[in-house]
Design a protein around this motif. Structure first.
Motif: not given
Length: 263
Positions: A52-72
């Motif tokens: 499930i590709a949408e579960l991985a990845g890292i991106r900045r959202e304002g003053q926070a980092l959103r990290i996908g659950a399947m990110t190693r």
């Protein structure tokens, strides 16, 4: 292993449906597969989240980092955005287990499993992160309920975790040499809401230490942390360390974390 059915869903909705029907989600497999090999776990259906590709990845959202659950773990450790915004989190990820574990283990799997000596839960709690699922958002303070127990409901999957960017933070752990799990790990952070100190490895579940937080909110120095008496009465004791030793480690690691943050 006992026999099981292996499912490979292509979307979060499909995975959640299979999990709600009794399927056991698997992410990195660092905890589930050893249990299955020893026949300590007997899931009849495995739901593999790796496709499930949408579960991985890292991106900045304002003053926070959103990290996908399947990110190693290794990807969290190597990510330039994490290294810049929350270097303590990159450091934590870089020192989980060994290289093989970091190449397979995932953020969401670690947090959902809530091993009492795991590193990531202390970062989630220490930073006051938000656990995002396919159904809702859960504040860190409401998520960890006990040994291997969380607020996740049947069929609920972690999709990402949102980490607020702190003013500064540090993570230090005293490792059990063979497993590299934490005999004690301390994640300390200065946040907009005040100082947070989360402790892993010392008890049956990750927890915040109110005494250390109160002292450091008054005066943010190693000496303030050193003056706090750490109660050992509810801490773990095993062949690796007594409860009193773990109490001492909480104090010493917090002092060192504060000193590191002060630079």
């Amino acid at each position: 292993m006992y026999a099981f059915t292996y499912e490979t869903p292509a979307s979060v909705a499909e995975a959640a449906s299979l999990a709600a029907a009794g399927g056991k989600p698997i992410a990195g497999g660092q905890s589930l597969l050893p249990s299955m090999r020893l026949r300590l776990a007997n899931p009849e259906r495995i739901v593999d989240l790796n496709g499930i590709a949408e579960l991985a990845g890292i991106r900045r959202e304002g003053q926070a980092l959103r990290i996908g659950a399947m990110t190693r773990h290794m990807d969290v450790a190597a990510n330039a955005e994490v290294q810049s915004a929350i270097p303590a989190l990159a450091h934590l990820a870089a020192h989980i287990g060994d290289r093989q574990v970091r190449a397979r283990g995932t953020l969401g799997g670690s947090v959902a499993n809530n091993d009492p000596a795991a590193c990531y839960p202390s970062a989630v709690l220490g930073l006051g992160a938000t656990v995002i699922t396919n159904r809702r958002e859960i504040a860190a303070d409401d998520f960890f309920l006990g040994m291997y127990a969380t607020a996740l409901e049947e069929g609920e999957l972690i999709t990402a975790i949102r980490f607020p960017i702190p003013q500064r933070a540090a993570y230090l752990k005293f490792k059990q040499p063979a497993s590299r799990f934490s005999l004690v790990g301390v994640f300390a952070a200065q946040t907009a809401g005040g100082v947070r100190v989360a402790v892993t490895g010392a008890a049956g579940c990750v927890f915040r230490h109110a005494g250390l937080e109160a002292a450091l909110n008054q005066r943010f120095t190693p000496e303030s942390a050193a003056a706090v008496k750490i109660d050992a009465s509810e801490l773990n004791a095993d062949i690796h360390a007594s409860a009193a030793y773990r109490a001492q480690l909480i104090s010493v690691l917090t002092q060192r974390a504060v000193a590191q943050m002060l630079g």
